[in-house]
Write a protein that holds these residues in place. Structure first.
Motif, PDB file in Angstrom:
ATOM      1  N   CYS A 282      34.144  28.758  27.719  1.00 56.13           N
ATOM      2  CA  CYS A 282      33.414  27.584  27.241  1.00 56.13           C
ATOM      3  C   CYS A 282      34.396  26.713  26.476  1.00 56.13           C
ATOM      4  O   CYS A 282      35.137  27.200  25.625  1.00 56.13           O
ATOM      5  CB  CYS A 282      32.281  28.012  26.301  1.00 56.13           C
ATOM      6  N   GLU A 283      34.373  25.435  26.757  1.00 57.89           N
ATOM      7  CA  GLU A 283      35.288  24.524  26.084  1.00 57.89           C
ATOM      8  C   GLU A 283      35.076  24.534  24.566  1.00 57.89           C
ATOM      9  O   GLU A 283      33.952  24.731  24.088  1.00 57.89           O
ATOM     10  CB  GLU A 283      35.087  23.099  26.624  1.00 57.89           C
ATOM     11  N   ALA A 284      36.142  24.351  23.835  1.00 57.50           N
ATOM     12  CA  ALA A 284      36.065  24.249  22.380  1.00 57.50           C
ATOM     13  C   ALA A 284      37.192  23.347  21.911  1.00 57.50           C
ATOM     14  O   ALA A 284      38.272  23.321  22.510  1.00 57.50           O
ATOM     15  CB  ALA A 284      36.203  25.624  21.735  1.00 57.50           C
ATOM     16  N   GLY A 285      36.947  22.592  20.848  1.00 57.56           N
ATOM     17  CA  GLY A 285      37.984  21.732  20.278  1.00 57.56           C
ATOM     18  C   GLY A 285      38.477  22.309  18.962  1.00 57.56           C
ATOM     19  O   GLY A 285      38.018  23.356  18.514  1.00 57.56           O
ATOM     20  N   ALA A 286      39.417  21.624  18.353  1.00 59.34           N
ATOM     21  CA  ALA A 286      39.926  22.055  17.048  1.00 59.34           C
ATOM     22  C   ALA A 286      39.157  21.332  15.950  1.00 59.34           C
ATOM     23  O   ALA A 286      39.086  20.110  15.948  1.00 59.34           O
ATOM     24  CB  ALA A 286      41.409  21.731  16.944  1.00 59.34           C
ATOM     25  N   PRO A 287      38.566  22.087  15.026  1.00 56.05           N
ATOM     26  CA  PRO A 287      37.837  21.424  13.936  1.00 56.05           C
ATOM     27  C   PRO A 287      38.795  20.684  13.006  1.00 56.05           C
ATOM     28  O   PRO A 287      39.953  21.074  12.859  1.00 56.05           O
ATOM     29  CB  PRO A 287      37.166  22.586  13.192  1.00 56.05           C
ATOM     30  N   ALA A 288      38.300  19.611  12.389  1.00 60.84           N
ATOM     31  CA  ALA A 288      39.086  18.907  11.370  1.00 60.84           C
ATOM     32  C   ALA A 288      39.092  19.720  10.090  1.00 60.84           C
ATOM     33  O   ALA A 288      40.070  19.714   9.333  1.00 60.84           O
ATOM     34  CB  ALA A 288      38.490  17.524  11.114  1.00 60.84           C
ATOM     35  N   VAL A 289      37.993  20.415   9.849  1.00 63.91           N
ATOM     36  CA  VAL A 289      37.859  21.175   8.606  1.00 63.91           C
ATOM     37  C   VAL A 289      36.729  22.195   8.775  1.00 63.91           C
ATOM     38  O   VAL A 289      35.801  21.965   9.559  1.00 63.91           O
ATOM     39  CB  VAL A 289      37.575  20.212   7.418  1.00 63.91           C
ATOM     40  N   VAL A 290      36.878  23.306   8.067  1.00 66.32           N
ATOM     41  CA  VAL A 290      35.806  24.308   8.036  1.00 66.32           C
ATOM     42  C   VAL A 290      35.290  24.379   6.613  1.00 66.32           C
ATOM     43  O   VAL A 290      36.076  24.484   5.667  1.00 66.32           O
ATOM     44  CB  VAL A 290      36.334  25.696   8.471  1.00 66.32           C
ATOM     45  N   VAL A 291      33.972  24.267   6.455  1.00 66.06           N
ATOM     46  CA  VAL A 291      33.405  24.374   5.103  1.00 66.06           C
ATOM     47  C   VAL A 291      32.489  25.590   5.045  1.00 66.06           C
ATOM     48  O   VAL A 291      31.834  25.948   6.028  1.00 66.06           O
ATOM     49  CB  VAL A 291      32.612  23.104   4.700  1.00 66.06           C
TER      50      VAL A 291
ATOM     51  N   TYR B 114      37.629  29.910  13.808  1.00 68.52           N
ATOM     52  CA  TYR B 114      36.279  29.321  13.753  1.00 68.52           C
ATOM     53  C   TYR B 114      35.975  28.450  14.976  1.00 68.52           C
ATOM     54  O   TYR B 114      34.955  27.785  15.023  1.00 68.52           O
ATOM     55  CB  TYR B 114      36.114  28.486  12.484  1.00 68.52           C
ATOM     56  N   ALA B 115      36.876  28.465  15.960  1.00 72.98           N
ATOM     57  CA  ALA B 115      36.703  27.542  17.081  1.00 72.98           C
ATOM     58  C   ALA B 115      35.667  28.022  18.097  1.00 72.98           C
ATOM     59  O   ALA B 115      34.990  27.221  18.736  1.00 72.98           O
ATOM     60  CB  ALA B 115      38.049  27.307  17.775  1.00 72.98           C
ATOM     61  N   HIS B 116      35.502  29.334  18.215  1.00 71.04           N
ATOM     62  CA  HIS B 116      34.761  29.909  19.335  1.00 71.04           C
ATOM     63  C   HIS B 116      33.662  30.861  18.895  1.00 71.04           C
ATOM     64  O   HIS B 116      33.832  31.588  17.923  1.00 71.04           O
ATOM     65  CB  HIS B 116      35.722  30.778  20.175  1.00 71.04           C
ATOM     66  N   ASP B 117      32.596  30.931  19.681  1.00 68.57           N
ATOM     67  CA  ASP B 117      31.721  32.097  19.577  1.00 68.57           C
ATOM     68  C   ASP B 117      32.151  33.108  20.639  1.00 68.57           C
ATOM     69  O   ASP B 117      33.276  33.053  21.127  1.00 68.57           O
ATOM     70  CB  ASP B 117      30.234  31.721  19.654  1.00 68.57           C
ATOM     71  N   MET B 118      31.302  34.046  21.008  1.00 71.55           N
ATOM     72  CA  MET B 118      31.753  35.128  21.883  1.00 71.55           C
ATOM     73  C   MET B 118      31.588  34.851  23.383  1.00 71.55           C
ATOM     74  O   MET B 118      31.771  35.743  24.211  1.00 71.55           O
ATOM     75  CB  MET B 118      31.078  36.438  21.486  1.00 71.55           C
ATOM     76  N   ALA B 119      31.228  33.628  23.729  1.00 73.04           N
ATOM     77  CA  ALA B 119      31.123  33.282  25.148  1.00 73.04           C
ATOM     78  C   ALA B 119      32.511  33.035  25.724  1.00 73.04           C
ATOM     79  O   ALA B 119      33.352  32.423  25.068  1.00 73.04           O
ATOM     80  CB  ALA B 119      30.262  32.036  25.312  1.00 73.04           C
ATOM     81  N   SER B 120      32.727  33.520  26.930  1.00 68.89           N
ATOM     82  CA  SER B 120      34.000  33.229  27.585  1.00 68.89           C
ATOM     83  C   SER B 120      33.890  31.906  28.342  1.00 68.89           C
ATOM     84  O   SER B 120      32.804  31.489  28.720  1.00 68.89           O
ATOM     85  CB  SER B 120      34.346  34.330  28.590  1.00 68.89           C
TER      86      SER B 120
END
Lengths: 455, 455
Positions: B35-44, B27-33
């Motif tokens: 691009c910075e992304a972090g780690a979520p604390a939680v996914v709802v 769940y961290a990324h969409d399909m763009a190459s």
């Protein structure tokens, strides 16, 4: 006050400033009846962006409210002056700056008259669809301010759909450019659209990039007579359900028909309860009209008369266009509603309006952009009769309440202004109203732009 | 952190909460190459409006950022998680609540897949035009967030034009209803449109009222081969100038053609410099195609091949639809531009892009929604080659600079996300950026919604 005039004069030529109270009085009102208006301190008629910026900088420095105006053909009091304000009339900024047939855009100043633009682009094989009834007088800036509609909307949509980009002078005099000249664009929030329909409360539009369409084939119309509004509305629903795309789908009730005949001897059928006008500007409008004629007959039309020519069609449209003006002659005064309901609720809306007319013992004529579910119930009354005036106001309000009950909106195209402020709050609810006010504050923190309008 | 999970659990069923880092990584990324992304604390994964409200109330109470997601098919990183955020995936709210043939609307939850909606309304003789390439996967909520386009836009416009009203959960958990179910409506500022393209930064869309169109006749296409991109662009300008209304007008350059052939053996003509695809869904598409074919020949087309059937047309469209995916196989990595210029500048844009490719010694394939002036230059590079990667990024940027120079926008339909933040600031300028930020503050004063996106 002298301070205000003096500071304005520093950045405006003498002829751009009016402070004679006798002249200013004609700038106090738009065309809405019974809406409060104050006396402006001064009327300015700038010709350049820089002059508009000077006016706004002065207004901000001196904390003077500003009311922007186009041709003042609005129907909700949105352009009415407030006491001691600067009225800024954009009518002198009336140049068409560019028309591009490849990009299908026009770039205009706000004071360009709708019909002038329509004719100019027509010469180049293009069309600017939005056509409010006042199109021969109203300005593009005013159309943008009120997000105005017209007869074409059922196929071509409202003004909002044709505004691609704007130059705006903000309350503090800075220039904001929004949107684009391109067919598409999603760079940031759509501030352009936010300004369309904002009634001059967020900034002063000084330039607009407008989308154009190719000129469609000439439209051909038919008129169908119905024994009841309900039957006409059933026909409207069937027409849309069958996937037709009329370029016009309008309704006039008996009161409207009679008023139009009386004013202009149009020879419309006076005994019919509801007249439906449908038109197509497709490749084969006669075939489309034939199909729609069958649907009308099935829904109970007693007579279906296709126009023989584009000229005859134009005559039918003229009859519809003069409806509001004609209804204004029924009694000494009118209040014009602008309720838009989901198309499927149009019958219920018209029946309910008739019941309201009966309850309050009033004449309420109805014309409607039926294809859009946008009704204009016109409450006709004698303004010197206090009791009738009270009943008129109550019925006017009750019609809006009915519109909301049926899942509609209090205004399809005329806007809120001062006329429907209380009703806007009712339609939006507390959360909606709060967010709207938040947007207003973001653009106009001092509350100088058209105060007292909308909310 | 435990506090967060605990409070979320109080209003969400167990299966609506994911906290396993191995699962969350998807769940961290969409399909763009790139691009910075972090780690979520939680996914709802809420299923109701109330659950979304609970998530937002919790987020506000604990000051935790929230990143809303649809199918994560976006191309700008707008749905990328930020470190320690709550990812709120709307994919489980996927019900079509209503389809009305009379009112020509659909009411849907945000997780409905575009293709699912399109097929459901087609069964009732209606169409929902917006058709991004990812339409088999992407959700309506994601389409609204990114204001996505597609192949249909040249005739039918973008997502924004089909969103009539929204239910939105605000940052503080309150529910805001905007817009309407009616064809027209101008009650207050157009907040609906403000949310379209806002990339989840103003609130969480939990319901949408969408406008539908009648199903058009099947479209028929032609393919025209050009010896240069300039000639193909000249044909595009002539087609639009002559007042045609194609339902599709697309361009693929030689790099794109070769990539598509390699991936799917489509048998497209590999020696041609630019292939133009035009289609019409009019009453007589063959006649329209014939006229357009003549214009293409006049502009220098070496071959014009009309499709013989709707099926053959569909094949051509499929070739175009797979262009971006095919270009991704040219090298190990891509950066996809989305510059939209005025149609009249399309030739200059493509020539300039070729010059940029030569300057940086890179392969840049171009496919374009040519009728809209919306180009997708795809910079192909080896991401393990540091120097080539640097040149890729520089050329990617230079393409946007060229778009702005030509009077265009940095993004026609893919959005800003994290990929084009700096460029958004450049396109908007300081006043524009300040007003955009003011709007953001009005809706999300704590800055919790999708922070770090847009600006």
């Amino acid at each position: 006050m002298n301070d205000l005039l003096e500071q304005l004069r520093a950045g405006l030529p003498a002829e751009a400033l009016i402070s004679d109270p006798d002249v200013m009085v004609s700038y106090a009102h738009d065309m809405a009846s019974f809406c409060e208006a104050g006396a402006p301190a001064v009327v300015v008629l700038p010709r350049t962006v820089e002059q508009v910026q000077h006016v706004m900088r002065t207004a901000t420095a001196l904390r003077v409210p500003v009311v922007p105006q186009g041709a003042r053909t609005g129907l909700s009091g949105a352009a009415n002056a407030s006491e001691g304000c600067i009225v800024i009339s954009l009518t002198k900024m009336d140049r068409i700056l560019e028309i591009s047939t490849v990009d299908r855009i026009a770039v205009v100043e706000p004071g360009v008259v709708n019909a002038v633009l329509s004719r100019a682009v027509a010469e180049q094989g293009l069309s600017y669809p939005p056509d409010p009834s006042s199109w021969e007088m109203c300005t593009i800036g005013g159309n943008i301010g009120t997000a105005s509609g017209g007869l074409c909307c059922v196929k071509y949509g409202v003004t909002a759909e044709y505004v691609l980009g704007l130059d705006i002078v903000l309350a503090d005099g800075r220039l904001l450019t929004t949107g684009r000249r391109t067919a598409k664009g999603v760079a940031g929030y759509d501030l352009t659209r936010l300004f369309v329909g904002s009634e001059g409360s967020l900034g002063i539009v000084v330039k607009a990039v407008l989308a154009l369409k190719p000129t469609p084939p000439p439209q051909l119309a038919l008129a169908a007579e119905f024994p009841s509004a309900a039957a006409a509305c059933a026909a409207v629903c069937r027409i849309m359900e069958e996937g037709h795309t009329p370029s016009l789908l309008e309704l006039m009730d008996r009161t409207t028909i009679q008023a139009v005949n009386k004013m202009a001897q149009m020879g419309l059928p006076e005994t019919t309860e509801a007249l439906l006008l449908a038109a197509f500007d497709t490749a084969d409008p006669a075939a489309d009209l034939a199909a729609v004629g069958v649907l009308c007959t099935e829904a109970g039309a007693t007579d279906v008369v296709p126009a023989e020519s584009a000229a005859e069609s134009e005559l039918l449209l003229q009859a519809r266009r003069m409806s509001l003006t004609a209804l204004e002659t029924v009694k000494s005064a009118t209040m014009i509603d602008d309720v838009c309901v989901p198309r499927s609720q149009l019958g219920a809306m018209l029946e309910g309006t008739a019941a309201i007319a009966a309850k309050y013992d009033l004449t309420i004529g109805v014309c409607a952009h039926a294809g859009d579910g946008n009704t204009h119930p016109v409450v006709c009354f004698d303004h010197e009769d206090a009791d009738e005036s009270r009943r008129a106001r109550e019925s006017f309000d009750e019609i809006m309440a009915l519109g909301l009950e049926l899942g509609g909106t209090i205004t399809g195209e005329h806007g809120v202004g001062v006329l429907k402020k209380e009703w806007l709050a009712r339609e939006l609810g507390p959360v909606g109203l709060e967010m709207q006010r938040g947007v207003k504050r973001a653009f106009d923190p001092l509350g100088l732009l058209n105060p007292g309008k909308l909310f």
